[in-house]
Design a protein around this motif. Structure first.
Motif, PDB file in Angstrom:
ATOM      1  N   VAL A 173       1.671 -12.153 -38.638  1.00 46.62           N
ATOM      2  CA  VAL A 173       0.621 -13.090 -39.034  1.00 46.62           C
ATOM      3  C   VAL A 173      -0.715 -12.368 -39.194  1.00 46.62           C
ATOM      4  N   ILE A 174      -1.464 -12.777 -40.213  1.00 45.24           N
ATOM      5  CA  ILE A 174      -2.795 -12.209 -40.453  1.00 45.24           C
ATOM      6  C   ILE A 174      -3.751 -12.714 -39.384  1.00 45.24           C
ATOM      7  N   GLY A 210       3.236 -14.984 -53.713  1.00 47.88           N
ATOM      8  CA  GLY A 210       2.054 -14.169 -53.983  1.00 47.88           C
ATOM      9  C   GLY A 210       0.773 -14.706 -53.356  1.00 47.88           C
ATOM     10  N   LYS A 211       0.899 -15.705 -52.491  1.00 43.41           N
ATOM     11  CA  LYS A 211      -0.304 -16.289 -51.883  1.00 43.41           C
ATOM     12  C   LYS A 211      -0.344 -16.045 -50.379  1.00 43.41           C
ATOM     13  N   GLY A 241       7.482 -20.045 -40.797  1.00 39.08           N
ATOM     14  CA  GLY A 241       6.851 -18.806 -41.266  1.00 39.08           C
ATOM     15  C   GLY A 241       7.865 -17.892 -41.920  1.00 39.08           C
ATOM     16  N   GLN A 242       9.054 -17.817 -41.324  1.00 42.83           N
ATOM     17  CA  GLN A 242      10.103 -16.960 -41.875  1.00 42.83           C
ATOM     18  C   GLN A 242      10.549 -17.453 -43.253  1.00 42.83           C
ATOM     19  N   VAL A 243      10.653 -18.752 -43.397  1.00 45.99           N
ATOM     20  CA  VAL A 243      11.034 -19.336 -44.696  1.00 45.99           C
ATOM     21  C   VAL A 243       9.971 -19.003 -45.755  1.00 45.99           C
ATOM     22  N   LEU A 244       8.699 -19.103 -45.369  1.00 40.31           N
ATOM     23  CA  LEU A 244       7.607 -18.802 -46.308  1.00 40.31           C
ATOM     24  C   LEU A 244       7.607 -17.313 -46.678  1.00 40.31           C
ATOM     25  N   ALA A 286      10.311 -16.466 -49.016  1.00 43.00           N
ATOM     26  CA  ALA A 286      10.007 -16.937 -50.369  1.00 43.00           C
ATOM     27  C   ALA A 286       8.851 -16.148 -50.985  1.00 43.00           C
ATOM     28  N   GLU A 287       8.480 -15.037 -50.322  1.00 41.56           N
ATOM     29  CA  GLU A 287       7.505 -14.082 -50.856  1.00 41.56           C
ATOM     30  C   GLU A 287       6.071 -14.571 -50.889  1.00 41.56           C
ATOM     31  N   CYS A 288       5.669 -15.287 -49.851  1.00 36.82           N
ATOM     32  CA  CYS A 288       4.225 -15.445 -49.691  1.00 36.82           C
ATOM     33  C   CYS A 288       3.701 -14.067 -49.284  1.00 36.82           C
ATOM     34  N   THR A 289       2.460 -13.778 -49.602  1.00 36.44           N
ATOM     35  CA  THR A 289       1.944 -12.430 -49.345  1.00 36.44           C
ATOM     36  C   THR A 289       1.617 -12.244 -47.869  1.00 36.44           C
ATOM     37  N   GLY A 290       0.933 -13.221 -47.311  1.00 40.09           N
ATOM     38  CA  GLY A 290       0.569 -13.141 -45.904  1.00 40.09           C
ATOM     39  C   GLY A 290       0.604 -14.520 -45.295  1.00 40.09           C
ATOM     40  N   LEU A 291       0.616 -14.548 -43.965  1.00 41.63           N
ATOM     41  CA  LEU A 291       0.793 -15.808 -43.257  1.00 41.63           C
ATOM     42  C   LEU A 291      -0.255 -15.941 -42.173  1.00 41.63           C
TER      43      LEU A 291
END
Ligand SMILES: [Zn+2]
Length: 233
Positions: free
Chosen positions: A66-67, A193-194, A213-216, A219-224
């Motif tokens: 996580v960021i 990409g978000k 969070g793992q699902v996101l 699905a290639e979100c950039t950061g969480l």
């Protein structure tokens, strides 16, 4: 004139049906909304958004990257926060979620916590529970955060596949097994990409946030990032 009459009508309604503070049950005065000024300033804030190495960030460490992670309030049994959250979830008071979201969103925006996030996504409710409750309390919180920060909000991005039972008395391993196949993307394009700020009401072990969070991330979100109303110790 119309506005004047509306104001008189408002005053009359609050005279006949005085609005109570959700925190202390005292009568609200004009300009106050849901919480009195004293309760609002006395909320047991964690100030986690000011400390990158806070207890929630540490709780998530080694589980998902996580960021930034923060919970607004400290949750204690029989405390003010528990009463607020109970009303939010079980007494049909969605506006408590959006109000708290707006208040914390203003604090997050002022601190620079949100500058990296592109989208707010709430932990979803199962459709059956959503039908019964009429709203998702995490989404109401997310809506308030979004209004205050200007970060777009997508309550539809994630989907809850199973209506899991409450997990109060289970070990972390069991919880993980219980939640790991519970969530899925409804719309992966929305998050790809978000940097996504995942939001929920109360965080206990963090198993739900970890699973979503793992699902996101898959699905290639950039950061969480994570933002919750309250954290239970
Ligand atoms: Zn109060």
């Amino acid at each position: 004139m119309k506005r004047f009459l509306a104001e008189i009508a408002d005053d009359f309604v609050s005279l006949v049906y005085p609005q109570c503070c959700e925190g202390c049950l005292g009568t609200l005065v004009k300009g106050e909304d849901l919480l009195c000024t004293e309760c609002l300033s006395d909320l047991p804030r964690t100030d986690m958004h000011l400390d990158p190495n806070n207890a929630l960030a540490i709780r998530m460490r080694g589980r998902i990257p996580v960021i930034a992670a923060a919970a607004f309030l400290r949750f204690r049994k029989k405390g003010k926060v528990q009463r607020l959250l109970h009303a939010l979830k079980y007494h049909h008071r969605p506006e408590i979620g959006s109000k708290l979201g707006y208040v914390y969103g203003c604090e997050l925006a002022a601190s620079g916590f949100c500058k990296d996030f592109d989208l707010i996504v709430p932990v979803p409710l199962h459709s059956a529970r959503l039908r019964v409750r009429g709203y998702n309390q995490a989404a109401e919180w997310g809506r308030g955060l979004s209004e205050a920060t200007g970060i777009p909000f997508d309550p539809q991005a994630l989907l809850r596949l199973r209506n899991t039972k409450t997990q109060t008395n289970r070990s972390r391993i069991n919880r993980w097994e219980n939640v790991s196949d519970v969530f899925a993307m409804r719309n992966a394009d929305a998050i790809r990409g978000k940097n996504v700020l995942l939001v929920d009401d109360v965080v206990t072990t963090g198993a739900t946030l970890e699973a979503c969070g793992q699902v996101l991330l898959n699905a290639e979100c950039t950061g969480l990032g994570i933002a919750c109303i309250a954290i239970a110790q």
